[in-house]
Design a protein around this motif. Structure first.
Motif, PDB file in Angstrom:
ATOM      1  N   PRO A 111       0.838  -1.200   0.000  1.00  0.00           N
ATOM      2  CA  PRO A 111       0.000   0.000   0.000  1.00  0.00           C
ATOM      3  C   PRO A 111       0.872   1.248   0.000  1.00  0.00           C
ATOM      4  O   PRO A 111       2.024   1.216   0.446  1.00  0.00           O
ATOM      5  N   PRO A 112       0.350   2.383  -0.486  1.00  0.00           N
ATOM      6  CA  PRO A 112       1.104   3.639  -0.442  1.00  0.00           C
ATOM      7  C   PRO A 112       1.474   3.980   1.000  1.00  0.00           C
ATOM      8  O   PRO A 112       0.774   3.578   1.943  1.00  0.00           O
ATOM      9  N   PRO A 113       2.551   4.754   1.203  1.00  0.00           N
ATOM     10  CA  PRO A 113       3.002   5.060   2.565  1.00  0.00           C
ATOM     11  C   PRO A 113       1.929   5.693   3.437  1.00  0.00           C
ATOM     12  O   PRO A 113       1.819   5.365   4.612  1.00  0.00           O
ATOM     13  N   ARG A 119      -3.185   2.742   8.613  1.00  0.00           N
ATOM     14  CA  ARG A 119      -3.461   1.392   9.116  1.00  0.00           C
ATOM     15  C   ARG A 119      -2.680   1.125  10.407  1.00  0.00           C
ATOM     16  O   ARG A 119      -3.211   0.598  11.384  1.00  0.00           O
ATOM     17  N   ARG A 120      -1.404   1.496  10.377  1.00  0.00           N
ATOM     18  CA  ARG A 120      -0.521   1.156  11.494  1.00  0.00           C
ATOM     19  C   ARG A 120      -0.905   1.908  12.765  1.00  0.00           C
ATOM     20  O   ARG A 120      -0.794   1.375  13.870  1.00  0.00           O
ATOM     21  N   HIS A 121      -1.372   3.137  12.624  1.00  0.00           N
ATOM     22  CA  HIS A 121      -1.622   3.986  13.790  1.00  0.00           C
ATOM     23  C   HIS A 121      -3.115   4.220  14.042  1.00  0.00           C
ATOM     24  O   HIS A 121      -3.472   5.139  14.773  1.00  0.00           O
ATOM     25  N   ARG A 122      -3.954   3.380  13.462  1.00  0.00           N
ATOM     26  CA  ARG A 122      -5.394   3.598  13.574  1.00  0.00           C
ATOM     27  C   ARG A 122      -5.869   3.674  15.014  1.00  0.00           C
ATOM     28  O   ARG A 122      -6.651   4.553  15.382  1.00  0.00           O
ATOM     29  N   LEU A 191       1.789  18.212  17.023  1.00  0.00           N
ATOM     30  CA  LEU A 191       2.605  17.501  18.005  1.00  0.00           C
ATOM     31  C   LEU A 191       2.378  15.995  17.933  1.00  0.00           C
ATOM     32  O   LEU A 191       3.328  15.203  18.017  1.00  0.00           O
ATOM     33  N   LEU A 192       1.130  15.589  17.780  1.00  0.00           N
ATOM     34  CA  LEU A 192       0.830  14.168  17.654  1.00  0.00           C
ATOM     35  C   LEU A 192       1.483  13.595  16.400  1.00  0.00           C
ATOM     36  O   LEU A 192       2.091  12.519  16.438  1.00  0.00           O
ATOM     37  N   MET A 193       1.380  14.314  15.283  1.00  0.00           N
ATOM     38  CA  MET A 193       1.951  13.808  14.046  1.00  0.00           C
ATOM     39  C   MET A 193       3.471  13.769  14.108  1.00  0.00           C
ATOM     40  O   MET A 193       4.096  12.851  13.558  1.00  0.00           O
ATOM     41  N   GLU A 194       4.064  14.750  14.779  1.00  0.00           N
ATOM     42  CA  GLU A 194       5.521  14.721  14.943  1.00  0.00           C
ATOM     43  C   GLU A 194       5.945  13.475  15.719  1.00  0.00           C
ATOM     44  O   GLU A 194       6.947  12.824  15.389  1.00  0.00           O
ATOM     45  N   GLU A 195       5.163  13.135  16.733  1.00  0.00           N
ATOM     46  CA  GLU A 195       5.455  11.933  17.514  1.00  0.00           C
ATOM     47  C   GLU A 195       5.292  10.670  16.683  1.00  0.00           C
ATOM     48  O   GLU A 195       6.164   9.786  16.689  1.00  0.00           O
ATOM     49  N   LEU A 196       4.183  10.556  15.947  1.00  0.00           N
ATOM     50  CA  LEU A 196       3.902   9.335  15.198  1.00  0.00           C
ATOM     51  C   LEU A 196       4.818   9.174  13.998  1.00  0.00           C
ATOM     52  O   LEU A 196       5.202   8.059  13.644  1.00  0.00           O
ATOM     53  N   GLU A 197       5.151  10.275  13.359  1.00  0.00           N
ATOM     54  CA  GLU A 197       5.991  10.201  12.168  1.00  0.00           C
ATOM     55  C   GLU A 197       7.471  10.098  12.491  1.00  0.00           C
ATOM     56  O   GLU A 197       8.283   9.864  11.594  1.00  0.00           O
ATOM     57  N   GLY A 198       7.823  10.257  13.764  1.00  0.00           N
ATOM     58  CA  GLY A 198       9.223  10.229  14.148  1.00  0.00           C
ATOM     59  C   GLY A 198       9.923   8.948  13.755  1.00  0.00           C
ATOM     60  O   GLY A 198      11.091   8.960  13.375  1.00  0.00           O
ATOM     61  N   GLY A 199       9.199   7.828  13.832  1.00  0.00           N
ATOM     62  CA  GLY A 199       9.812   6.543  13.493  1.00  0.00           C
ATOM     63  C   GLY A 199       9.412   6.024  12.137  1.00  0.00           C
ATOM     64  O   GLY A 199       9.669   4.871  11.813  1.00  0.00           O
TER      65      GLY A 199
END
Length: 209
Positions: A111-113, A119-122, A191-199
């Motif tokens: 699937p696209p990124p 899916r991963r962070h639902r 802030l939430l997206m910075e946390e989730l996208e960090g990895g």
């Protein structure tokens, strides 16, 4: 024939609450193929509080659709629901293992990124995104959701239920819709997206404004 995600969801929705808990415990054990180089088990903490829909997203996001079907079937067998396991895999081999050097599903492109990220962070998105109204406004303006779809999501009584309803529509968004969704999240919940996208290693071109 329904896709892998739909088939996994169908099987999980056939389970009682106690059976779903047993399947989660089985999913925390090594998947088919053991230490053959494929993905390891889903961490227990990510499955806590997950319902059938959440769990289907976790399985497919973690393993891909093809191998996710096999992992789900194995967990169902370990949970004494061999009937569902056999119905899930149909004519496929009952206990297949992934190639050691190819853990990703080879029967379909990945699937696209942006879609994989959702899916991963639902489950975390459902728990932590509270400003759902502004998010719906963005998706309606971007023509990802219809006015009727927005109204159906907004009718839910709590932010968590509104997010659950919204994410249930994700399979119909397409690539651009997922990118618009993440674009809105970055604006509304930086802030939430910075946390989730960090990895994460997300590479796509943002949709035109």
């Amino acid at each position: 024939m329904a896709g892998g995600w739909d088939r996994v969801l169908w099987a999980l929705e056939e389970l009682s609450g106690a059976e779903l808990r047993r399947v989660k415990a089985a999913l925390n054990r090594p998947p088919p193929g053991g230490a053959g180089g494929g993905p390891g088990p889903i961490p227990r903490g990510r499955m806590e509080g997950a319902d059938a829909l959440d769990l289907a997203h976790l399985i497919v996001g973690h393993y891909g659709e093809g191998f996710g079907l096999r992992v789900t079937a194995q967990a169902l067998r370990r949970s004494q629901r061999r009937d569902l396991a056999e119905a899930l895999v149909g004519e496929e081999a009952p206990r297949p293992s992934p190639p050691a050097d190819l853990p990703r599903d080879v029967t379909a492109p990945p699937p696209p990124p942006a879609e994989l990220f959702v899916r991963r962070h639902r489950l975390l998105l459902t728990q932590r995104v509270t400003g759902v109204g502004a998010l719906l406004d963005h998706l309606e303006a971007a023509e990802v959701l219809t006015t009727e779809g927005v109204a159906e999501v907004a009718a839910a009584s709590t932010p968590q239920e509104r997010m659950r309803r919204l994410l249930a529509t994700a399979p119909s968004w397409g690539r651009r819709g997922h990118e618009e969704f993440l674009k809105a999240l970055r604006l509304l919940h930086p802030l939430l997206m910075e946390e989730l996208e960090g990895g994460e290693d997300l590479q796509w071109s943002s949709p035109n404004p």
